[in-house]
Design a protein around this motif. Structure first.
Motif, PDB file in Angstrom:
ATOM      1  N   LEU A   1      43.561  -8.658  13.535  1.00  0.00           N
ATOM      2  CA  LEU A   1      42.257  -8.026  13.352  1.00  0.00           C
ATOM      3  C   LEU A   1      41.525  -7.877  14.678  1.00  0.00           C
ATOM      4  CD1 LEU A   1      40.700  -9.477  10.077  1.00  0.00           C
ATOM      5  CD2 LEU A   1      41.444  -7.158  10.522  1.00  0.00           C
ATOM      6  N   GLU A   2      41.601  -8.913  15.526  1.00  0.00           N
ATOM      7  CA  GLU A   2      40.947  -8.826  16.826  1.00  0.00           C
ATOM      8  C   GLU A   2      41.553  -7.693  17.654  1.00  0.00           C
ATOM      9  OE1 GLU A   2      41.210 -12.607  18.688  1.00  0.00           O
ATOM     10  OE2 GLU A   2      39.772 -13.573  17.347  1.00  0.00           O
ATOM     11  N   LEU A   3      42.881  -7.536  17.588  1.00  0.00           N
ATOM     12  CA  LEU A   3      43.526  -6.446  18.302  1.00  0.00           C
ATOM     13  C   LEU A   3      43.085  -5.092  17.747  1.00  0.00           C
ATOM     14  CD1 LEU A   3      45.553  -5.319  20.329  1.00  0.00           C
ATOM     15  CD2 LEU A   3      47.350  -5.650  18.597  1.00  0.00           C
TER      16      LEU A   3
ATOM     17  N   ARG B   1      52.382 -25.765   7.878  1.00  0.00           N
ATOM     18  CA  ARG B   1      52.126 -25.164   9.167  1.00  0.00           C
ATOM     19  C   ARG B   1      52.170 -23.633   9.072  1.00  0.00           C
ATOM     20  NH1 ARG B   1      49.358 -26.178  13.644  1.00  0.00           N
ATOM     21  NH2 ARG B   1      50.345 -25.317  15.516  1.00  0.00           N
ATOM     22  N   ILE B   2      52.992 -23.122   8.159  1.00  0.00           N
ATOM     23  CA  ILE B   2      53.091 -21.683   7.965  1.00  0.00           C
ATOM     24  C   ILE B   2      51.759 -21.103   7.529  1.00  0.00           C
ATOM     25  CG2 ILE B   2      54.180 -19.876   6.574  1.00  0.00           C
ATOM     26  CD1 ILE B   2      56.683 -21.572   6.481  1.00  0.00           C
ATOM     27  N   ASP B   3      51.045 -21.805   6.613  1.00  0.00           N
ATOM     28  CA  ASP B   3      49.734 -21.322   6.161  1.00  0.00           C
ATOM     29  C   ASP B   3      48.772 -21.157   7.336  1.00  0.00           C
ATOM     30  OD1 ASP B   3      50.783 -21.462   3.678  1.00  0.00           O
ATOM     31  OD2 ASP B   3      49.652 -23.222   3.020  1.00  0.00           O
ATOM     32  N   ALA B   4      48.719 -22.200   8.202  1.00  0.00           N
ATOM     33  CA  ALA B   4      47.802 -22.148   9.341  1.00  0.00           C
ATOM     34  C   ALA B   4      48.188 -21.041  10.315  1.00  0.00           C
ATOM     35  CB  ALA B   4      47.786 -23.510  10.047  1.00  0.00           C
TER      36      ALA B   4
ATOM     37  N   LYS C   1      46.141 -17.431  11.367  1.00  0.00           N
ATOM     38  CA  LYS C   1      45.817 -17.149  12.772  1.00  0.00           C
ATOM     39  C   LYS C   1      46.409 -15.821  13.222  1.00  0.00           C
ATOM     40  CE  LYS C   1      45.341 -21.992  14.157  1.00  0.00           C
ATOM     41  NZ  LYS C   1      45.897 -23.103  14.976  1.00  0.00           N
ATOM     42  N   VAL C   2      47.623 -15.522  12.766  1.00  0.00           N
ATOM     43  CA  VAL C   2      48.246 -14.248  13.116  1.00  0.00           C
ATOM     44  C   VAL C   2      47.425 -13.088  12.567  1.00  0.00           C
ATOM     45  CG1 VAL C   2      50.236 -12.758  12.664  1.00  0.00           C
ATOM     46  CG2 VAL C   2      50.585 -15.119  13.388  1.00  0.00           C
TER      47      VAL C   2
ATOM     48  N   LYS D   1      35.311 -12.626   9.933  1.00  0.00           N
ATOM     49  CA  LYS D   1      34.557 -13.852   9.610  1.00  0.00           C
ATOM     50  C   LYS D   1      35.214 -14.603   8.459  1.00  0.00           C
ATOM     51  CE  LYS D   1      30.250 -11.726  11.151  1.00  0.00           C
ATOM     52  NZ  LYS D   1      28.923 -11.210  10.739  1.00  0.00           N
ATOM     53  N   GLN D   2      35.695 -13.837   7.476  1.00  0.00           N
ATOM     54  CA  GLN D   2      36.380 -14.478   6.361  1.00  0.00           C
ATOM     55  C   GLN D   2      37.659 -15.170   6.842  1.00  0.00           C
ATOM     56  OE1 GLN D   2      35.374 -14.573   3.102  1.00  0.00           O
ATOM     57  NE2 GLN D   2      33.471 -13.547   3.646  1.00  0.00           N
ATOM     58  N   LEU D   3      38.434 -14.490   7.660  1.00  0.00           N
ATOM     59  CA  LEU D   3      39.683 -15.072   8.139  1.00  0.00           C
ATOM     60  C   LEU D   3      39.434 -16.252   9.062  1.00  0.00           C
ATOM     61  CD1 LEU D   3      42.189 -12.165   8.897  1.00  0.00           C
ATOM     62  CD2 LEU D   3      42.294 -13.898   7.118  1.00  0.00           C
TER      63      LEU D   3
END
Length: 522
Positions: free
Chosen positions: A273-275, A260-263, A267-268, A240-242
């Protein structure tokens, strides 16, 4: 207008990174009551779901109330504003009655279908004691041993017969009715019972040992499921934080305040985390199915486990004293000693075998050759142990006794060896728990506080702050794993180092061959 929007977005990012909206609170030591994992409804929502309005006003640490231990001084979180939640929410104390279950909670569609089949440790063990096939199999062997014990002590049936002589010679024929009985000497039947009685005692100890194996395996899988559930809860909170970080990183990039690197980096991390969450959910589902199989109810659905907590305070053991205690109390070792007693009784039994039994016959009838006078016959006999003195069986019984003694010694050494391995696991987990609670968690918390302050002051970029938060998250994840390892090692020690709930069992119930030997001395 663009300048004002930029200021608003930058302020929102600073608010996210600092963890707005949660009252500042200390994080106590890990040597207290651990967190109970949250419910599927609370923890298994999509990471994109905003739960700001439902966030608690204060954060209760996952490690319970503060301890008086000198290594557990409170660690202050940095101050925050009023709108978002902070990383400390990862360790929110959840209601113990609500647990994540073994469905994949990443998507909102699966969260609504979460079952409520939560199993407690006591209930699982009670179910296993009634349904585990290995336990039931050993219970049957004890009945076999009891049956054989009864059989080998039974007396021989008497023989009743008729005898006629000189029937073709009219007037001299004789007619006799007789009763024949074999009288057992040397206390052979009593010695038979002594042998089978020890076999029964050994099987009863094997039954207790199997219950220990089942209990230990259930506890091991149970605590593994429990730590996985708590790690899944931690992942849900950090996701949720990410997710908020992804949204604000995109907004920063759109207005030219970020790269763009920050975004992409945020996401990575979210996808990672989802994995992790999906892999742990798959592991949990498999372990819960294993738990059902150990309990002897393979078709039962178990949605999760609850009712217990992972240990936070390691116990101190004197391993040498504990080894002696476990050996003396272990049903596995007691069964081995019963086998020694059985072998000793078998030696005594075979030494009594050469003592000849008596065959006695009593007959009564009439002799027509003497005018129909009555007659009584008595006959007695016994085999002479001239060639067969049972010397082969005696030698074999003595060798079996020596083997049983060595087997007991082997089991004692095996118990001590398994305890040595388990003590290493316990000590490693104990060191990890103490290191995480006393040094690593405080250091990770302090690093997070400093990183947030540096970001607010413009001294650190967004990516560095994400890395610091991920380090804090990973440290807490490893702390839960170390507590799970501690619980599993303690379960093995409590179970006398016996494992293998579904392994093939030892059937030493014996047979009734001693009865045949008793009535056959040829």
């Amino acid at each position: 207008m663009k300048t004002k929007f930029t200021i608003v977005v930058a302020g929102g990012i600073a608010c996210l990174c600092s963890g707005c909206g949660v009252t500042r609170q200390a994080m106590p030591s890990a040597f207290e009551t651990p967190v109970a994992v949250g419910s599927a409804a609370e923890t298994q929502t999509s990471p994109s779901t905003d739960t700001t309005d439902s966030a608690p006003s204060t954060v209760q640490s996952a490690f319970g109330q503060a301890s008086s231990s000198p290594v557990s001084q409170p660690i202050q979180l940095a101050g925050f504003a009023d709108e978002d939640t902070l990383l400390g929410d990862l360790l929110v104390q959840h209601d113990e009655t609500s647990l994540p279950v073994a469905v994949d909670p990443i998507s909102e569609s699966t969260a609504s279908a979460v079952p409520d089949g939560i199993a407690t440790l006591d209930e699982l063990i009670a179910t296993a004691f009634g349904n585990n096939p290995a336990i039931n199999e050993l219970a049957a062997t004890t009945q076999k041993a009891a049956g054989y014990r009864t059989q080998v002590t039974l007396y021989a049936n008497p023989v009743v017969g008729y005898q006629g002589q000189q029937l073709a010679d009219q007037g001299t024929d004789q007619h006799l009715v007789f009763v024949e009985q074999e009288i057992i000497t040397g206390g052979k039947l009593r010695l038979n019972r002594a042998v089978l009685n020890e076999a029964l005692r050994a099987q009863l100890q094997e039954l207790e040992a199997q219950k220990m194996r089942v209990s230990t395996d259930i506890k091991t899988v149970y605590y593994d499921c429990l730590l996985t559930q708590q790690q899944m809860t931690l992942i849900d909170a950090f996701s949720k934080q990410l997710q908020r970080g992804v949204e604000l990183a995109d907004k920063r990039f759109e207005v030219g305040e970020g790269t763009r690197i920050d975004a992409l980096q945020t996401k990575v991390q979210l996808k990672q985390l989802e994995l992790d969450r999906r892999q742990k959910a798959a592991t949990l589902r498999a372990r819960l199915r294993e738990l059902a199989a150990i309990c002897g109810t393979p078709n039962r659905f178990i949605g999760g486990v609850g009712g217990e907590t992972l240990p936070t305070a390691p116990e101190a053991f004197d391993w040498n004293t504990l080894a002696t205690t476990i050996v003396a109390s272990s049903p596995e070792y007691a069964a081995a000693h019963a086998r020694i007693q059985q072998a000793s009784a078998a030696v005594n039994r075979h030494e009594a075998q050469p003592i000849p039994n008596l065959m006695v016959q009593l007959g009564a009838g009439v002799d027509n050759g003497t005018g129909g006078n009555g007659m009584i016959n008595i006959q007695a006999g016994a085999p002479i142990p001239l060639f067969n003195k049972n010397q082969g069986n005696i030698a074999a019984a003595r060798a079996e006794y020596c083997r049983a003694v060595q087997e007991a010694e082997r089991i004692e050494n095996a118990i001590r060896a398994r305890l040595a391995e388990a003590s290493g696991e316990y000590d490693r987990a104990s060191e990890a728990v103490q290191m995480y609670s006393g040094e690593l968690l405080p250091a990770a918390q302090l690093s997070l506080d400093l990183a947030e302050e540096a970001y607010q002051a413009g001294e650190q970029d967004f990516i560095q702050l994400l890395v610091t938060r991920r380090t804090y998250f990973d440290t807490n994840l490893a702390y839960i794993a170390s507590r799970g390892d501690l619980a599993i090692a303690k379960a093995k020690i409590d179970g006398y180092l016996l494992t293998g709930a579904l392994n093939s069992v030892f059937d030493g119930s014996g047979d009734d061959s001693l009865r045949g030997l008793t009535f056959s001395q040829q």
